[in-house]
Design a protein around this motif. Structure first.
Motif, PDB file in Angstrom:
ATOM      1  N   VAL A  94       8.183   5.196  -5.010  1.00 46.79           N
ATOM      2  CA  VAL A  94       8.435   6.643  -4.872  1.00 46.79           C
ATOM      3  C   VAL A  94       7.858   7.425  -6.042  1.00 46.79           C
ATOM      4  O   VAL A  94       7.511   8.601  -5.892  1.00 46.79           O
ATOM      5  N   TRP A  95       7.745   6.783  -7.214  1.00 45.07           N
ATOM      6  CA  TRP A  95       7.322   7.542  -8.401  1.00 45.07           C
ATOM      7  C   TRP A  95       5.889   8.039  -8.264  1.00 45.07           C
ATOM      8  O   TRP A  95       5.601   9.201  -8.581  1.00 45.07           O
ATOM      9  N   THR A  96       4.987   7.187  -7.824  1.00 46.24           N
ATOM     10  CA  THR A  96       3.587   7.600  -7.710  1.00 46.24           C
ATOM     11  C   THR A  96       3.317   8.328  -6.394  1.00 46.24           C
ATOM     12  O   THR A  96       2.177   8.686  -6.114  1.00 46.24           O
ATOM     13  N   ARG A  97       4.372   8.565  -5.613  1.00 47.25           N
ATOM     14  CA  ARG A  97       4.256   9.356  -4.374  1.00 47.25           C
ATOM     15  C   ARG A  97       5.026  10.665  -4.508  1.00 47.25           C
ATOM     16  O   ARG A  97       5.498  11.224  -3.525  1.00 47.25           O
ATOM     17  N   ASP A 123       0.864  -1.174   0.000  1.00 40.30           N
ATOM     18  CA  ASP A 123       0.000   0.000   0.000  1.00 40.30           C
ATOM     19  C   ASP A 123       0.904   1.228   0.000  1.00 40.30           C
ATOM     20  O   ASP A 123       1.772   1.371   0.869  1.00 40.30           O
ATOM     21  N   ASN A 124       0.693   2.120  -0.955  1.00 39.92           N
ATOM     22  CA  ASN A 124       1.595   3.267  -1.085  1.00 39.92           C
ATOM     23  C   ASN A 124       1.491   4.261   0.067  1.00 39.92           C
ATOM     24  O   ASN A 124       2.382   5.101   0.229  1.00 39.92           O
ATOM     25  N   LYS A 125       0.426   4.183   0.852  1.00 36.81           N
ATOM     26  CA  LYS A 125       0.293   5.137   1.969  1.00 36.81           C
ATOM     27  C   LYS A 125       1.449   5.007   2.940  1.00 36.81           C
ATOM     28  O   LYS A 125       1.974   5.984   3.436  1.00 36.81           O
ATOM     29  N   ASP A 126       1.834   3.757   3.209  1.00 34.59           N
ATOM     30  CA  ASP A 126       2.872   3.540   4.214  1.00 34.59           C
ATOM     31  C   ASP A 126       3.798   2.363   3.887  1.00 34.59           C
ATOM     32  O   ASP A 126       4.587   1.929   4.722  1.00 34.59           O
ATOM     33  N   ASN A 127       3.698   1.864   2.666  1.00 36.89           N
ATOM     34  CA  ASN A 127       4.496   0.700   2.225  1.00 36.89           C
ATOM     35  C   ASN A 127       4.177  -0.562   3.024  1.00 36.89           C
ATOM     36  O   ASN A 127       4.998  -1.480   3.107  1.00 36.89           O
ATOM     37  N   SER A 128       2.995  -0.623   3.622  1.00 37.77           N
ATOM     38  CA  SER A 128       2.593  -1.834   4.338  1.00 37.77           C
ATOM     39  C   SER A 128       2.261  -2.937   3.345  1.00 37.77           C
ATOM     40  O   SER A 128       1.794  -2.685   2.231  1.00 37.77           O
ATOM     41  N   SER A 165       2.764   0.202 -10.666  1.00 38.24           N
ATOM     42  CA  SER A 165       2.331   1.086  -9.589  1.00 38.24           C
ATOM     43  C   SER A 165       1.179   1.956 -10.044  1.00 38.24           C
ATOM     44  O   SER A 165       1.111   2.389 -11.197  1.00 38.24           O
ATOM     45  N   THR A 166       0.252   2.206  -9.117  1.00 40.46           N
ATOM     46  CA  THR A 166      -0.806   3.185  -9.285  1.00 40.46           C
ATOM     47  C   THR A 166      -0.677   4.183  -8.147  1.00 40.46           C
ATOM     48  O   THR A 166       0.262   4.113  -7.360  1.00 40.46           O
ATOM     49  N   LYS A 167      -1.619   5.100  -8.068  1.00 39.09           N
ATOM     50  CA  LYS A 167      -1.563   6.069  -6.974  1.00 39.09           C
ATOM     51  C   LYS A 167      -1.661   5.371  -5.624  1.00 39.09           C
ATOM     52  O   LYS A 167      -1.086   5.817  -4.632  1.00 39.09           O
ATOM     53  N   ASN A 168      -2.364   4.223  -5.593  1.00 38.74           N
ATOM     54  CA  ASN A 168      -2.628   3.559  -4.324  1.00 38.74           C
ATOM     55  C   ASN A 168      -1.689   2.408  -4.000  1.00 38.74           C
ATOM     56  O   ASN A 168      -1.400   2.150  -2.837  1.00 38.74           O
ATOM     57  N   TYR A 169      -1.229   1.677  -5.028  1.00 42.04           N
ATOM     58  CA  TYR A 169      -0.536   0.417  -4.783  1.00 42.04           C
ATOM     59  C   TYR A 169       0.701   0.283  -5.664  1.00 42.04           C
ATOM     60  O   TYR A 169       0.787   0.862  -6.747  1.00 42.04           O
ATOM     61  N   THR A 170       1.641  -0.541  -5.177  1.00 38.16           N
ATOM     62  CA  THR A 170       2.811  -0.911  -5.974  1.00 38.16           C
ATOM     63  C   THR A 170       3.016  -2.414  -5.857  1.00 38.16           C
ATOM     64  O   THR A 170       2.930  -2.972  -4.758  1.00 38.16           O
ATOM     65  N   VAL A 171       3.275  -3.056  -6.994  1.00 39.62           N
ATOM     66  CA  VAL A 171       3.435  -4.506  -7.023  1.00 39.62           C
ATOM     67  C   VAL A 171       4.711  -4.860  -7.775  1.00 39.62           C
ATOM     68  O   VAL A 171       5.117  -4.160  -8.704  1.00 39.62           O
ATOM     69  N   ASP A 181       9.738   8.752  -0.186  1.00 37.28           N
ATOM     70  CA  ASP A 181       9.683   7.376   0.303  1.00 37.28           C
ATOM     71  C   ASP A 181       8.581   7.262   1.352  1.00 37.28           C
ATOM     72  O   ASP A 181       7.836   8.219   1.605  1.00 37.28           O
ATOM     73  N   ALA A 182       8.459   6.100   1.971  1.00 37.65           N
ATOM     74  CA  ALA A 182       7.355   5.852   2.904  1.00 37.65           C
ATOM     75  C   ALA A 182       7.407   6.765   4.123  1.00 37.65           C
ATOM     76  O   ALA A 182       6.375   7.072   4.727  1.00 37.65           O
TER      77      ALA A 182
END
Length: 750
Positions: free
Chosen positions: A477-480, A321-326, A543-549, A484-485
């Protein structure tokens, strides 16, 4: 009168002496009681200490409370812990009624129960009833086994008093309910509820609680799975419930199969707990989602089927999850139990060569690097030479593209989106390996601290070994907006937005991947794929605004992956995983535009401002305040449009048989190959034309040049200045003279 007074005084004095004596006796009794209590409380009792500190199962739940695992202790036993406050009142009451009704009214030994048991056993002439309190049962758990004897019973009674002196009734009951054995390879009421009825404690019915409460007295005789009738009869007798209802409940009992989800991720969490040297918690709530994990596992398995015959034996996936890299999903390998292919190795944490999936980190650094005048050294419009080139000094590095073709002048945007190798090495050679390694360290690539420098210019193509875990966290980092987190700005906001623009540009990818691409989505997304130099590893990042895989496929045995090069299968898995998430939580807004860049009409060939003679144009970002030169590559001569290339493209033009002019005089005379201080190894010591050193020179003011080899005139040549030198062991100097300009290179043949 006097005698009466004396007598009264004597009686009073005697009374005072009696009181003093009684007080002394009382104080002595209290002191003795205190001493006994201190002895019971403080005397060594290692067996009980071990019972209190015995290993417990750890329950792992996903973010919605679904049980993922309850870890086994010795020999597969489940021994879960639940704090007394969370154990339902009806469970506590049932076990107290079944095992120790006067629990709160004795000090560990119940003389009333002991007397009643003795009378009942004497009448029956056999043991039909026990007198063990809950506290005494804890004593037996602490020291199981051994022959029954009077001495042992006395010792157990003493130890029961010890426990009562050390713990409150509440804590004694808590320890008992979490330790009592039920057979069926489980201990404690929480594990028993799960083992027999597949439920949490809070979900048990009254009948299920009653069935559980009778098991500890005779685990073999009252096991509802094996002897439902006996279990129901005893529960009905003890609790006064309906036998038929209890029998139905007992017959419904079954041996619960504990889940074994996300094994690699949970192993990682367990190691982190152990490393922290803190006491292991009884319960861990993870950020991961079992629903998402299962979906990702399906995609991995489907991809594995498609990859049959390609030697792909192992796969891994990490979703954050891009919010906190959880972590939302973590697949360390496609099958934990595939021992023949090292299924228990965690591909998320294993070091791999990521190939081109590392390139965005280099290109982002390029966008943030300024020249001496404070202008960007590179922009999306910068033209990079995708031509045969030599880099380095004594260690020559000659990169090639994955399709063994060269594309000539290529814009920065297309070079990254199409994952071309030569332009990437060109950029790294300009920026410097140390600067790039410093940026990678900021991104969290701990794996490159040792050995990263040895990869040298190969770092541009992902030659250094990193983990998928590091890749995914860095790619987020790109979509944020470059952060970084923790919120630290790793790249400028505009550099991150430009990278998103490039990696989401399907037209820019077409040169390398064609227009039919696996990773086209209906929502804003970026992707980058990579293949290791020996094709053991294929990776994809999305990666999207919300997630990275991140997805990796390959094999731990080191075998080369067979079939088509590239990473279409991992890309397919990455896209399907993001599709699954975006359907639930869509991010429909496009990526934000860079703030300090504006689009201008540029020539797609030269990257300069499009002029009237350019055959077409494209819109590209140009830094605000930076003047872009007009295109000088397209000119009108004699009523026709001609293309004039810089001199560094002369050999490429010849190899591709492209009819075009070259502006040789735009560059000073330069020997591009070999590099100065190069070292060659000859197979023989004599001069040889079949074993020769190729030389290329560009630029200069004339169309002819003289070549001097070790200060002797060797030949005179015309454009293009491409010729061969015979090999001869030793150190040599080659000088090229063109008009008033000269260039030379020194090298050695061994």
């Amino acid at each position: 009168m006097k005698r009466l007074f004396v007598t009264a005084a004597q009686e009073a004095l005697a009374a005072l002496r009696g009181i003093a004596k009684k007080r002394k006796i009382l104080l002595a009794a209290l002191a003795a009681a205190a001493a006994v209590h201190l002895f019971l409380r403080l005397s060594p009792y290692p067996e009980f200490s071990r019972l209190k500190n015995t290993e417990r199962s750890v329950r792992f739940y996903d973010n919605s409370g679904i049980l993922l695992q309850a870890t086994a202790v010795e020999n597969g036993l489940r021994r879960e812990w639940t704090d007394i406050e969370k154990i339902p009142a009806k469970v506590k009451k049932a076990f107290l009624k079944a095992e120790d009704r006067r629990f709160y009214f004795h000090l560990g030994i119940d003389p009333i129960s002991a007397a009643a048991a003795a009378i009942q056993n004497a009448r029956a002439k056999r043991t039909v009833r026990g007198a063990s309190t809950i506290t005494m049962q804890l004593v037996k758990m602490a020291s199981p086994g051994g022959q029954r004897s009077m001495a042992k019973k006395i010792g157990e009674a003493l130890n029961a008093l010890r426990i009562e002196a050390r713990l409150s009734k509440k804590r004694i009951l808590e320890l008992y309910l979490n330790s009592v054995p039920f057979g069926q390879n489980c201990e404690g009421v929480t594990s028993a509820a799960r083992t027999f009825f597949g439920k949490e404690l809070s979900g048990l019915t009254d009948e299920e609680v009653a069935c559980l409460a009778v098991i500890p007295r005779r685990p073999g005789g009252y096991n509802p799975i094996q002897k439902p009738e006996e279990c129901a009869f005893r529960a009905a007798e003890l609790f006064g419930l309906d036998y038929n209802s209890l029998l139905k409940t007992a017959k419904a009992a079954g041996s619960f199969r504990y889940p074994f989800e996300m094994p690699h991720y949970i192993e990682r969490v367990k190691k982190q707990i152990k490393t922290s040297k803190k006491k292991a918690p009884f319960e861990v709530r993870l950020s991961a989602s079992l629903e998402v994990q299962k979906a990702a596992e399906r995609y991995i398995k489907e991809a594995a089927k498609l990859a049959r015959g390609s030697r792909i034996a192992n796969s891994a996936l990490l979703l954050i999850d891009n919010k906190d890299n959880s972590v939302l999903a973590w697949i360390g390998n496609s099958d934990w139990f595939d021992y023949s292919h090292s299924g228990q190795i965690d591909g998320v944490l294993s070091k791999i060569q990521p190939g081109s999936s590392m390139k965005p980190f280099l290109y982002g650094l390029a966008l943030d690097t300024m020249d001496k005048d404070g202008r960007p050294l590179f922009s999306p419009a910068t033209v990079l030479p995708d031509v045969p080139q030599e880099f380095g000094g004594q260690k020559i590095y000659i990169p090639e593209n994955f399709n063994n073709r060269f594309n000539g002048p290529v814009r920065f945007r297309i070079a990254l989106a199409s994952s071309l190798n030569v332009p990437a090495v060109f950029i790294l050679n300009k920026l410097g390996v140390d600067a790039y390694l410093s940026k990678l360290e900021e991104l969290g690539f701990e794996s490159l601290k040792n050995g990263g420098r040895e990869a040298d210019l190969g770092l541009a193509l992902g030659a250094g070994e990193v983990s998928l875990y590091e890749l995914v966290n860095a790619f987020s980092v790109w979509t944020r907006d470059g952060r970084d987190a923790s919120g630290k700005q790793i790249y400028s906001k505009d550099a991150a937005r430009l990278i998103c623009s490039i990696l989401s540009d399907k037209d820019a990818r077409a040169l390398g991947f064609g227009y039919r691409q696996v990773f086209q989505t209906d929502y804003p997304s970026i992707f980058k794929t990579g293949t290791s130099s020996q094709y053991q590893n294929i990776t994809a990042l999305g990666s999207t605004k919300n997630y990275t895989v991140g997805v990796w496929m390959g094999n731990f045995s080191g075998q080369t992956v067979m079939g088509k090069t590239g990473s279409s299968l991992p890309a397919w898995v990455a896209k399907k995983t993001l599709d699954f998430l975006e359907e639930k939580n869509p991010a429909s807004e496009p990526f934000p535009q860079p703030e300090n860049w504006a689009k201008a009409k540029i020539c797609p060939l030269s990257g300069s401002l499009a002029g009237k003679d350019c055959p077409n144009f494209v819109f590209e970002y140009v830094k605000k305040g930076v003047s872009l030169a007009p295109c000088a590559w397209h000119k009108a001569e004699g009523g026709q449009r001609v293309t004039v290339y810089p001199p560094e493209y002369q050999r490429w033009l010849l190899s591709e048989k492209i009819a075009a002019q070259v502006d040789h005089s735009s560059l000073p005379l330069t020997i591009t190959s070999p590099k100065n201080d190069s070292v060659f190894y000859a197979r023989s010591s004599s001069l040889s034309q079949t074993e020769a050193i190729s030389v290329e020179a560009i630029g200069g003011t004339e169309d002819t040049a003289q070549v001097y080899y070790d200060n002797f005139l060797l030949l005179e040549t015309r454009r293009p200045f491409v010729f061969k030198l015979p090999t001869k062991k030793g150190k040599h100097v080659c000088q090229v003279v063109c008009g008033g300009q000269s260039a030379q290179v020194e090298f050695e043949v061994k």
